[in-house]
Design a protein around this motif. Sequence first.
Motif, PDB file in Angstrom:
ATOM      1  N   VAL A  60       1.593  -6.104  -4.293  1.00 54.53           N
ATOM      2  CA  VAL A  60       0.814  -5.115  -4.211  1.00 54.53           C
ATOM      3  C   VAL A  60       0.497  -4.577  -5.840  1.00 54.53           C
ATOM      4  O   VAL A  60       1.480  -4.444  -6.589  1.00 54.53           O
ATOM      5  N   ASP A  61      -0.722  -4.350  -6.414  1.00 56.90           N
ATOM      6  CA  ASP A  61      -1.090  -3.964  -7.277  1.00 56.90           C
ATOM      7  C   ASP A  61      -1.078  -2.524  -7.363  1.00 56.90           C
ATOM      8  O   ASP A  61      -2.164  -1.925  -6.798  1.00 56.90           O
ATOM      9  N   ARG A  62      -0.260  -1.720  -8.078  1.00 59.36           N
ATOM     10  CA  ARG A  62      -0.196  -0.265  -8.013  1.00 59.36           C
ATOM     11  C   ARG A  62      -1.547   0.256  -8.492  1.00 59.36           C
ATOM     12  O   ARG A  62      -1.786   1.600  -7.945  1.00 59.36           O
ATOM     13  N   GLU A  63      -2.220  -0.406  -9.264  1.00 65.86           N
ATOM     14  CA  GLU A  63      -3.316   0.386  -9.692  1.00 65.86           C
ATOM     15  C   GLU A  63      -4.621   0.202  -8.774  1.00 65.86           C
ATOM     16  O   GLU A  63      -5.434   0.878  -8.752  1.00 65.86           O
ATOM     17  N   GLU A  64      -4.623  -1.077  -7.988  1.00 70.60           N
ATOM     18  CA  GLU A  64      -5.295  -1.211  -6.987  1.00 70.60           C
ATOM     19  C   GLU A  64      -5.184  -0.228  -5.816  1.00 70.60           C
ATOM     20  O   GLU A  64      -6.023   0.421  -5.192  1.00 70.60           O
ATOM     21  N   ARG A  65      -4.053  -0.085  -5.492  1.00 72.38           N
ATOM     22  CA  ARG A  65      -3.595   0.716  -4.169  1.00 72.38           C
ATOM     23  C   ARG A  65      -2.611   1.633  -4.626  1.00 72.38           C
ATOM     24  O   ARG A  65      -1.505   1.710  -4.097  1.00 72.38           O
ATOM     25  N   PRO A  66      -3.151   2.812  -5.201  1.00 76.40           N
ATOM     26  CA  PRO A  66      -2.257   3.803  -5.726  1.00 76.40           C
ATOM     27  C   PRO A  66      -1.511   4.447  -4.458  1.00 76.40           C
ATOM     28  O   PRO A  66      -0.462   5.211  -4.516  1.00 76.40           O
ATOM     29  N   ASP A  67      -2.235   4.572  -3.406  1.00 77.62           N
ATOM     30  CA  ASP A  67      -1.811   5.272  -2.186  1.00 77.62           C
ATOM     31  C   ASP A  67      -0.475   4.432  -1.653  1.00 77.62           C
ATOM     32  O   ASP A  67       0.350   5.384  -1.197  1.00 77.62           O
ATOM     33  N   ILE A  68      -0.596   3.313  -1.672  1.00 78.82           N
ATOM     34  CA  ILE A  68       0.571   2.391  -1.332  1.00 78.82           C
ATOM     35  C   ILE A  68       1.875   2.749  -2.042  1.00 78.82           C
ATOM     36  O   ILE A  68       2.878   2.788  -1.687  1.00 78.82           O
ATOM     37  N   ASP A  69       1.424   2.475  -3.358  1.00 77.92           N
ATOM     38  CA  ASP A  69       2.364   2.741  -4.395  1.00 77.92           C
ATOM     39  C   ASP A  69       3.185   4.007  -4.195  1.00 77.92           C
ATOM     40  O   ASP A  69       4.199   4.323  -4.336  1.00 77.92           O
ATOM     41  N   LYS A  70       2.230   5.334  -4.227  1.00 76.96           N
ATOM     42  CA  LYS A  70       2.910   6.636  -3.924  1.00 76.96           C
ATOM     43  C   LYS A  70       3.745   6.737  -2.818  1.00 76.96           C
ATOM     44  O   LYS A  70       4.628   7.282  -2.911  1.00 76.96           O
ATOM     45  N   TYR A  71       3.118   6.144  -1.810  1.00 79.12           N
ATOM     46  CA  TYR A  71       4.020   6.451  -0.675  1.00 79.12           C
ATOM     47  C   TYR A  71       5.503   5.665  -0.739  1.00 79.12           C
ATOM     48  O   TYR A  71       6.646   6.321  -0.368  1.00 79.12           O
ATOM     49  N   LYS A 102      -8.605 -10.524  -6.305  1.00 77.44           N
ATOM     50  CA  LYS A 102      -9.163 -10.226  -7.691  1.00 77.44           C
ATOM     51  C   LYS A 102      -8.492  -9.379  -8.513  1.00 77.44           C
ATOM     52  O   LYS A 102      -8.466  -9.456  -9.878  1.00 77.44           O
ATOM     53  N   SER A 103      -7.220  -8.947  -8.162  1.00 79.33           N
ATOM     54  CA  SER A 103      -6.340  -8.400  -9.190  1.00 79.33           C
ATOM     55  C   SER A 103      -5.709  -9.182 -10.178  1.00 79.33           C
ATOM     56  O   SER A 103      -4.991 -10.253  -9.659  1.00 79.33           O
ATOM     57  N   PRO A 104      -5.826  -8.929 -11.402  1.00 77.01           N
ATOM     58  CA  PRO A 104      -5.102  -9.607 -12.500  1.00 77.01           C
ATOM     59  C   PRO A 104      -3.623  -9.606 -12.304  1.00 77.01           C
ATOM     60  O   PRO A 104      -2.779 -10.826 -12.430  1.00 77.01           O
ATOM     61  N   TYR A 105      -2.891  -8.683 -11.584  1.00 74.31           N
ATOM     62  CA  TYR A 105      -1.528  -8.570 -11.373  1.00 74.31           C
ATOM     63  C   TYR A 105      -1.325  -9.817 -10.306  1.00 74.31           C
ATOM     64  O   TYR A 105      -0.280 -10.421 -10.282  1.00 74.31           O
ATOM     65  N   LEU A 106      -1.888  -9.728  -9.348  1.00 73.63           N
ATOM     66  CA  LEU A 106      -1.644 -10.577  -8.027  1.00 73.63           C
ATOM     67  C   LEU A 106      -1.919 -12.222  -8.542  1.00 73.63           C
ATOM     68  O   LEU A 106      -1.258 -12.853  -8.207  1.00 73.63           O
TER      69      LEU A 106
END
Length: 709
Positions: A87-98, A17-21
């Motif tokens: 990964v879309d950082r806006e969908e998964r900010p937890d993955i992005d932050k890690y 669903k992510s526009p980025y993906l």
Amino acid sequence: MKRDDSSVGKNRLEKEKSPYLLQHAENPVDWYPWGEEAFARARAEDRPVFLSIGYATCHWCHVMARESFEDPAVARLMNETFISVKVDREERPDIDKYYMSVCQMITGSGGWPLTVVMTPDREPFYAATYLPRESRYGRIGMMDLVPKLGDLWKTRRAELNRAASEITGALNREETAEGPGAPGPDLHDRAFENLESLYDRENGGFWTAPKFPMPHHLLFLLRYWSRTKREKALSMTEHTLTAMRLGGIYDHAGGGFHRYATDDKWTVPHFEKMLYDQALLAMAYTEAFQATGTPLFGETARAVLRYVLRDLAAPDGGFCCGEDADSEGEEGRFYLWTYEELANHFPKEALGLFRSLFAVEERGNFTDEATGKKRRENILYARRTGDGETPLLRLQGRDKERIETLLESLRRKREKRERPRRDDKVLTDWNGLMIAALARGGRVFNENAFTAAARDGATFVLEVLSPAPGRLLHRYREGESAIPGLLDDYAFFGWGLMELYETTYDPVYLREAVRFTDTVLRDFCDAGRGDFYINSPESPDLPARQKDAADGALPSGTAVTILNLARLGLLLGRTDLIDGAHRALSAMSGILGRSPVGHTMSLAAMETLLFPCFQAVVAGCRRNDREVEAFLRPLRSRFLPHGAVLFLSPEKPFRDVSAVAPWLSQMALPGEGAVLYPCSGGACRPPIRSIPELEAFLEADGRPGGTSL
């Protein structure tokens, strides 16, 4: 059966669903979305995982995609060497932050696109940001990097595994509190002094180029000034807000702010527009208007909110993430004007007025950031005269109306161009910030359209992104709500609900704010320490649960949680919430002491706990009584950063507020008109029954004066 990865038509991202993906769904790279399928294949085939994190409106993400991910030769190397995950950082900010923490640990810096290479067990051993296709200027390119990492994986596996374990171990070690008790009020002075040392006295803002708005710093400075009366804190805020509003970082034709300025003077923007920037900047300009009465600040806040309602409203409800920097294959193309375009659009006299106010040059004033070449195009920003004056600031009356008409005509002409792509995800946390900004705008500017939009946004989240009472999901798009809510979702939406309550006094918003705050204490709080994880136990797909109390582009979820706990605790008389705020701050005392300027939103929240705050109950027979509104106007127009107001009435739904604030049940209601019950500094004062009494009380209590609306 092994897939023919070198001739991929649509890869595994096509169902996301992510526009980025989806932007990468036709890459020849055999991308996987984040999930067990990718890591299971990596384990089965003994391959490292190539993780690429970005977002739909990221300019350099587009550059790396065009250069490398759309290139068959690069894709062939990646498909032979890695299992590749997007990964879309806006969908998964937890993955992005890690993994951004990994990048910062390894390289000393970060940004997007973020590139991380890891073991099949998700332990990273390499990190970088943008990588070109070919090696150049000391930066390794994908054509050289991929084979090198593949060779290291085959020949020096033990070293890579050891490095990965050390990195993961370092990330998993918690920050521990240093010293007994909670941090003291001296941190506010230190944060102010740090900001003063970083302040650009000539151009406003903090640090040097690239220059980011950092509105949470301004929210802190306004609170610090309100309490200490140190005029430097206010003047830094006023200067910064004025400079941004006059610069090219502000979209003069359409409203709203671009992401950041590439120069010190706020003139050359990076052109993407993000929802969270609009929300936080609208709040900063609204508060500055309350504090100073400066019309420019109020006009700017309203223009930003109108831009959001016009261009970022999602078709199903809520608000979209943002707009791209690029259109027609060029960054900023949508926003730039050649002199010939302006000359053909405006009559001669109007063009002269326009050029006297904006720094338009016949040969263009815009220099491309990537190439360093000057283009024959113009960014709109305010002209300065030889003596340093800004004619745009002196406009009044008919001239002001005329330039507003000219700018609106440019906006309408611009609408005929190809618009930048819009990332139409609806994120709970960013929508929470926008709801807060709209609710506050509706309250301060008495604009029903803003209040109605805040209500609609809250209704959308409660109906579509809250699958059960007290539970939130993170993302909605095209009919699908998904991804367990993160700390930011609960914190920011709770903030929005509280602002909406103080605008409408509908108790449903107060009740829901309490419910989501209780969820945070139950599911996100480290019971042994009192601080907060960024992800819930429902998100087990990272090597560890992470904490992050530092502010970044947004204030941290921890900081806003502390703010919510303090405000709700004081408003409702719940000492457990106040204790929760104190425990969190105590757990953070070490990191706050080391870097107060990196935690200004936590310090802003801490002000509510450490220093006298203003509380009041307005009681009336009916909410829409003129006398009730008359009591509310001075409270709404003044800058009361630590103020909180409850409304009590026998009519529905306002009488139901006592269900969440039981101490109100014994409070007397007036037979007619309205009465205000004030408290300040931990003590209740005699009831106030007239506006002159209220004005006198506010002045004696040292509150900044009100604004004329």
